[in-house]
Design a protein around this motif. Structure first.
Motif, short mmCIF file in Angstrom:
data_model
loop_
_atom_site.label_atom_id
_atom_site.label_comp_id
_atom_site.label_asym_id
_atom_site.label_seq_id
_atom_site.Cartn_x
_atom_site.Cartn_y
_atom_site.Cartn_z
N ASN A 44 63.82 14.38 -0.35
CA ASN A 44 64.20 14.25 -1.87
C ASN A 44 64.32 12.73 -2.00
OD1 ASN A 44 63.64 16.83 -2.42
ND2 ASN A 44 65.94 17.08 -2.32
N SER A 45 64.18 12.29 -3.17
CA SER A 45 64.33 10.78 -3.63
C SER A 45 63.71 10.01 -2.74
CB SER A 45 65.99 10.70 -3.50
OG SER A 45 66.67 11.41 -4.47
N LEU A 46 62.32 10.08 -2.58
CA LEU A 46 61.74 9.14 -1.32
C LEU A 46 61.64 7.87 -1.73
CD1 LEU A 46 59.20 11.93 -0.53
CD2 LEU A 46 60.59 10.76 1.28
N LYS A 47 61.67 6.77 -0.95
CA LYS A 47 61.83 5.38 -1.07
C LYS A 47 60.58 4.98 -0.27
CE LYS A 47 66.78 5.42 -0.81
NZ LYS A 47 68.01 4.64 -0.31
N LEU A 48 60.11 3.67 -0.75
CA LEU A 48 58.98 2.90 -0.03
C LEU A 48 58.98 3.22 1.15
CD1 LEU A 48 58.49 0.07 -2.53
CD2 LEU A 48 57.13 2.08 -2.59
N GLU A 49 60.27 2.86 1.67
CA GLU A 49 60.57 2.59 3.38
C GLU A 49 60.53 3.86 4.04
OE1 GLU A 49 62.42 1.43 0.97
OE2 GLU A 49 64.58 1.80 1.04
N ASP A 50 60.49 5.16 3.34
CA ASP A 50 60.28 6.19 4.19
C ASP A 50 58.85 6.86 4.63
OD1 ASP A 50 62.31 7.92 1.64
OD2 ASP A 50 63.05 7.25 3.85
N THR A 51 57.92 5.63 4.21
CA THR A 51 56.53 5.59 4.22
C THR A 51 56.44 5.66 6.07
OG1 THR A 51 55.63 4.69 2.46
CG2 THR A 51 54.10 4.77 4.31
N ALA A 52 55.73 6.61 6.73
CA ALA A 52 55.57 6.78 8.17
C ALA A 52 54.64 7.90 8.43
CB ALA A 52 57.00 6.70 8.60
N VAL A 53 54.56 7.96 9.58
CA VAL A 53 54.05 9.42 10.32
C VAL A 53 55.01 9.90 10.68
CG1 VAL A 53 52.44 10.33 11.88
CG2 VAL A 53 51.74 8.15 10.78
N TYR A 54 55.18 11.18 10.45
CA TYR A 54 56.38 12.26 10.68
C TYR A 54 55.97 13.14 11.69
CZ TYR A 54 59.29 10.22 6.94
OH TYR A 54 59.85 9.47 6.28
N TYR A 55 56.68 12.96 12.77
CA TYR A 55 56.47 14.04 14.14
C TYR A 55 57.56 15.01 14.15
CZ TYR A 55 53.39 10.21 15.23
OH TYR A 55 52.36 9.10 15.21
N CYS A 56 57.21 16.20 14.59
CA CYS A 56 58.11 17.23 14.94
C CYS A 56 58.01 17.43 16.48
CB CYS A 56 57.37 18.59 14.50
SG CYS A 56 58.17 19.98 15.09
N ARG A 57 59.41 17.57 17.19
CA ARG A 57 59.69 17.33 18.58
C ARG A 57 60.39 18.49 18.89
NH1 ARG A 57 64.04 15.94 21.34
NH2 ARG A 57 63.82 15.26 23.35
N ARG A 58 60.04 19.20 20.09
CA ARG A 58 60.94 20.09 20.72
C ARG A 58 61.74 19.44 21.89
NH1 ARG A 58 59.46 24.58 25.50
NH2 ARG A 58 60.16 22.96 26.17
N GLY A 59 62.94 19.76 21.96
CA GLY A 59 63.61 19.10 22.97
C GLY A 59 63.92 20.04 24.21
#
Length: 114
Positions: free
Chosen positions: A83-98
């Motif tokens: 929520n309340s996304l900002k310009l600096e949140d622009t990115a490729v988002y990855y899911c990771r299993r540890g």
């Protein structure tokens, strides 16, 4: 093991997106999961982590109060409500299993732009 992210897209500043990561090939309820992101020219960073039961959650400071990580072990899915996304949140988002061996999804693009 497969991790498949979805839900990315283009959104205006102040908007919201919900990312999903559907997991398969392992016992999902036994592993902590996390979301990471990588912006152009920057290193990949941890955004949020949730333990296998959801009992412990951590966030990077820059998203606290705006992003929420959650999981549904019955659906083998981890979510990231943004929520309340900002310009600096622009990115490729990855899911990771540890765990003993880490696995990554293919990533989903989030672009925040007016």
């Amino acid at each position: 093991v497969q991790l498949v992210e979805s839900g990315g897209g283009l959104v205006q500043p102040g908007g919201s997106l919900r990312l999903s990561c559907e997991a398969s090939g392992f016992r999902f309820s036994s592993y902590g999961m996390s979301w990471h992101r990588q912006a152009p020219g920057k290193e990949r960073e941890l955004v949020a982590h949730i333990t296998n039961t959801g009992g412990s959650i951590t966030y990077v400071d820059s998203v606290k109060g705006r992003f929420t990580i959650s999981r549904d072990n019955a659906k083998n899915t981890v979510y990231l409500q943004m929520n309340s996304l900002k310009l600096e949140d622009t990115a490729v988002y990855y899911c990771r299993r540890g765990g003993d061996v880490e696995y990554w999804g293919q990533g989903t693009q989030v672009t925040v732009s007016s």
